[in-house]
Design a protein around this motif. Structure first.
Motif, PDB file in Angstrom:
ATOM      1  N   VAL A  25       0.855  -1.176   0.000  1.00 56.19           N
ATOM      2  CA  VAL A  25       0.000   0.000   0.000  1.00 56.19           C
ATOM      3  C   VAL A  25       0.891   1.226   0.000  1.00 56.19           C
ATOM      4  O   VAL A  25       2.063   1.162   0.381  1.00 56.19           O
ATOM      5  CB  VAL A  25      -0.915  -0.009   1.248  1.00 56.19           C
ATOM      6  CG1 VAL A  25      -0.106   0.189   2.513  1.00 56.19           C
ATOM      7  CG2 VAL A  25      -1.996   1.071   1.155  1.00 56.19           C
ATOM      8  N   THR A  26       0.356   2.350  -0.464  1.00 53.79           N
ATOM      9  CA  THR A  26       1.104   3.604  -0.422  1.00 53.79           C
ATOM     10  C   THR A  26       1.624   3.854   0.996  1.00 53.79           C
ATOM     11  O   THR A  26       0.877   3.725   1.972  1.00 53.79           O
ATOM     12  CB  THR A  26       0.203   4.772  -0.855  1.00 53.79           C
ATOM     13  OG1 THR A  26      -0.283   4.505  -2.174  1.00 53.79           O
ATOM     14  CG2 THR A  26       0.986   6.088  -0.854  1.00 53.79           C
ATOM     15  N   SER A  27       2.917   4.175   1.114  1.00 50.94           N
ATOM     16  CA  SER A  27       3.562   4.263   2.427  1.00 50.94           C
ATOM     17  C   SER A  27       2.852   5.229   3.369  1.00 50.94           C
ATOM     18  O   SER A  27       2.771   4.991   4.577  1.00 50.94           O
ATOM     19  CB  SER A  27       5.031   4.668   2.258  1.00 50.94           C
ATOM     20  OG  SER A  27       5.735   3.673   1.551  1.00 50.94           O
ATOM     21  N   THR A  28       2.302   6.319   2.830  1.00 47.85           N
ATOM     22  CA  THR A  28       1.656   7.312   3.691  1.00 47.85           C
ATOM     23  C   THR A  28       0.363   6.798   4.309  1.00 47.85           C
ATOM     24  O   THR A  28      -0.160   7.408   5.249  1.00 47.85           O
ATOM     25  CB  THR A  28       1.367   8.585   2.891  1.00 47.85           C
ATOM     26  OG1 THR A  28       0.595   8.243   1.719  1.00 47.85           O
ATOM     27  CG2 THR A  28       2.665   9.254   2.450  1.00 47.85           C
ATOM     28  N   ALA A  29      -0.172   5.676   3.778  1.00 48.60           N
ATOM     29  CA  ALA A  29      -1.412   5.125   4.338  1.00 48.60           C
ATOM     30  C   ALA A  29      -1.156   4.352   5.623  1.00 48.60           C
ATOM     31  O   ALA A  29      -2.083   4.055   6.368  1.00 48.60           O
ATOM     32  CB  ALA A  29      -2.095   4.227   3.310  1.00 48.60           C
ATOM     33  N   VAL A  30       0.108   3.972   5.888  1.00 52.41           N
ATOM     34  CA  VAL A  30       0.443   3.216   7.096  1.00 52.41           C
ATOM     35  C   VAL A  30       0.687   4.205   8.239  1.00 52.41           C
ATOM     36  O   VAL A  30       1.547   5.076   8.147  1.00 52.41           O
ATOM     37  CB  VAL A  30       1.691   2.338   6.866  1.00 52.41           C
ATOM     38  CG1 VAL A  30       1.996   1.541   8.134  1.00 52.41           C
ATOM     39  CG2 VAL A  30       1.472   1.401   5.688  1.00 52.41           C
ATOM     40  N   ARG A  31      -0.091   4.047   9.299  1.00 53.48           N
ATOM     41  CA  ARG A  31       0.003   4.959  10.445  1.00 53.48           C
ATOM     42  C   ARG A  31       0.554   4.207  11.660  1.00 53.48           C
ATOM     43  O   ARG A  31       0.487   2.970  11.717  1.00 53.48           O
ATOM     44  CB  ARG A  31      -1.370   5.565  10.763  1.00 53.48           C
ATOM     45  CG  ARG A  31      -2.043   6.178   9.529  1.00 53.48           C
ATOM     46  CD  ARG A  31      -3.523   6.338   9.731  1.00 53.48           C
ATOM     47  NE  ARG A  31      -4.216   6.656   8.481  1.00 53.48           N
ATOM     48  CZ  ARG A  31      -4.776   7.826   8.201  1.00 53.48           C
ATOM     49  NH1 ARG A  31      -4.720   8.807   9.072  1.00 53.48           N
ATOM     50  NH2 ARG A  31      -5.392   8.018   7.045  1.00 53.48           N
ATOM     51  N   SER A  32       1.061   4.929  12.640  1.00 56.29           N
ATOM     52  CA  SER A  32       1.629   4.312  13.831  1.00 56.29           C
ATOM     53  C   SER A  32       1.016   4.930  15.066  1.00 56.29           C
ATOM     54  O   SER A  32       0.744   6.141  15.116  1.00 56.29           O
ATOM     55  CB  SER A  32       3.151   4.488  13.872  1.00 56.29           C
ATOM     56  OG  SER A  32       3.745   3.872  12.755  1.00 56.29           O
ATOM     57  N   ALA A  33       0.819   4.085  16.082  1.00 55.74           N
ATOM     58  CA  ALA A  33       0.298   4.558  17.360  1.00 55.74           C
ATOM     59  C   ALA A  33       0.623   3.514  18.420  1.00 55.74           C
ATOM     60  O   ALA A  33       0.357   2.319  18.221  1.00 55.74           O
ATOM     61  CB  ALA A  33      -1.209   4.796  17.292  1.00 55.74           C
ATOM     62  N   GLY A  34       1.222   3.956  19.537  1.00 53.52           N
ATOM     63  CA  GLY A  34       1.511   3.035  20.619  1.00 53.52           C
ATOM     64  C   GLY A  34       2.451   1.916  20.246  1.00 53.52           C
ATOM     65  O   GLY A  34       2.334   0.791  20.735  1.00 53.52           O
TER      66      GLY A  34
END
Length: 414
Positions: free
Chosen positions: A323-332
């Motif tokens: 998937v487009t790299s900017t679609a991957v989010r991070s939390a915790g």
């Protein structure tokens, strides 16, 4: 609009999105993605209309979604048309430059041939004159011998030595004239293709002269012999690209790469790494290392000095989701994506991140190929209004890791 129309539009969306090529470099990739995006907007519009409660506010919201989607499509179309116009102009300029260079080289060859013909005639005349001087000296010597033979006294040694010296001098002149004639024919020291004619009629060329020439990669100058004709080896072309230190550490010998040329749009050339420099250079406070790539095959359209782009593969994974790299989010400390549901809402789905490429990232988890994921909101500001827009992207299959570099072609032998 009724539920039957919504169902028909959803079927059209599924068919068009499934037809997107897996290879982003495919000629029809951008058109297929645009068609799929348009279908998605249509489905979202149908769903909004179907669920509207008939109030003026809901109708206005539905119209805003449609107008926003259409504006996005129009902006994308305008950018693509501008890119096509730029590429066409680049091709025309390149063709004109090549035609001008060819005409100049043909004229230089013609002038050189005319000069060689004139020089050859001059040297032939010099040989004839020298040969006549030898004949005259020999006749003079014979005449002196005959004259001395008629005398009772032996010929004087000084006279004989003088005549013999004249003969030897004439013979030296003949040898010099013959050497000058032989020098009018240039013989190449090795096989190759004429890349440039560096001098014209009337220019003086000194053997072993040097001049400053630009390196093939465009990354500096060096001193090398400059002769009347430059020979080029077109069978062992290489690209030298400067890569930043973080990426250069991942490059290994024989790593596969893909080369693209501004002068040959739409075509890719297979290559592999043959050398990674041990010394660094600093450009704009960025530490870079020169990496040399060799083309795997010979192509007549590739010429030394062309501007090239290189993408080298440092890792590869097959049959995986990306998937487009900017679609991957991070939390915790965990990663996740927002999957767009059929009703337009977004659902968080945790994923495991794998290989990361230039623009895409490998993921695994409770997601499937073909699902829509939301990209981060993009903010567009004007002097009076501020609009926040969320873009969705469809999950394709297949991911590769790598990075690109800029460079230029160089011949294997000059």
């Amino acid at each position: 609009i009724d539920s039957a129309q919504l169902t028909a539009d959803q079927e059209t969306e599924s068919a068009d999105c499934a037809a997107i090529p897996t290879d982003p470099t495919d000629a029809g990739y951008q058109t297929a993605v645009a068609r799929c995006d348009h279908d998605q907007v249509t489905v979202l519009t149908d769903q909004a209309k179907l669920s509207a409660d008939g109030t003026a506010a809901d109708e206005y919201a539905t119209a805003s979604v449609v107008v926003q989607a259409e504006n996005t499509l129009q902006l994308t179309l305008a950018k693509d048309q501008a890119a096509i116009t730029k590429d066409q102009t680049s091709i025309t300029n390149t063709q004109n430059a090549q035609a001008a260079t060819l005409a100049k080289d043909n004229q230089a060859i013609k002038n050189a041939q005319n000069a060689a013909t004139a020089t050859s005639a001059k040297d032939n005349q010099a040989i004839k004159n020298a040969e006549q001087q030898v004949t005259n000296a020999q006749l003079s010597l014979q005449s002196l011998k005959n004259s001395n033979a008629q005398k009772t006294a032996a010929p004087l040694p000084a006279d004989l030595e003088s005549d013999q010296a004249a003969v030897e001098q004439a013979q030296v002149q003949v040898a010099n004239a013959q050497a000058a004639l032989d020098a009018t024919t240039l013989t190449a020291p090795a096989d190759g293709t004429i890349g440039a004619i560096n001098d014209g009629v009337g220019d003086s060329v000194t053997a072993g002269a040097t001049s400053s020439i630009a390196a093939a990669s465009g990354g500096g100058g060096s001193t090398a012999p400059s002769g009347f004709v430059t020979l080029t080896n077109l069978t062992d072309l290489q690209v030298v690209a400067d890569i930043d230190e973080a990426d250069a550490a991942k490059v290994t010998l024989d790593a596969p790469a893909t080369v693209t040329l501004n002068a040959v749009p739409g075509k890719q050339f297979a290559a592999h790494v043959v050398a990674v420099s041990d010394s660094a250079t600093v450009s704009s406070n960025v530490v870079e290392y020169a990496v040399t790539f060799s083309l795997d095959t010979t192509d007549a359209s590739v010429k030394p000095g062309m501007t090239a782009g290189v993408a080298v593969t440092t890792a590869k994974a097959d049959d995986v989701l990306n998937v487009t790299s900017t679609a991957v989010r991070s939390a915790g400390g965990s990663s996740y994506v927002l999957v767009v549901q059929p009703d337009g809402t977004q659902k968080r789905v945790d994923v495991v991140v794998g290989l990361k490429g230039d623009t895409t990232t490998e993921i695994s988890g409770a997601v499937k190929a073909g699902q829509l994921v939301a990209l981060p909101a993009a903010t567009i500001s004007t002097t009076s209004t501020r609009t926040t827009q969320t873009t969705n992207t469809r999950l394709p299959r297949g991911v590769g890791g790598g990075f690109g570099g800029g460079g230029g072609f160089g011949g294997g032998r000059g």
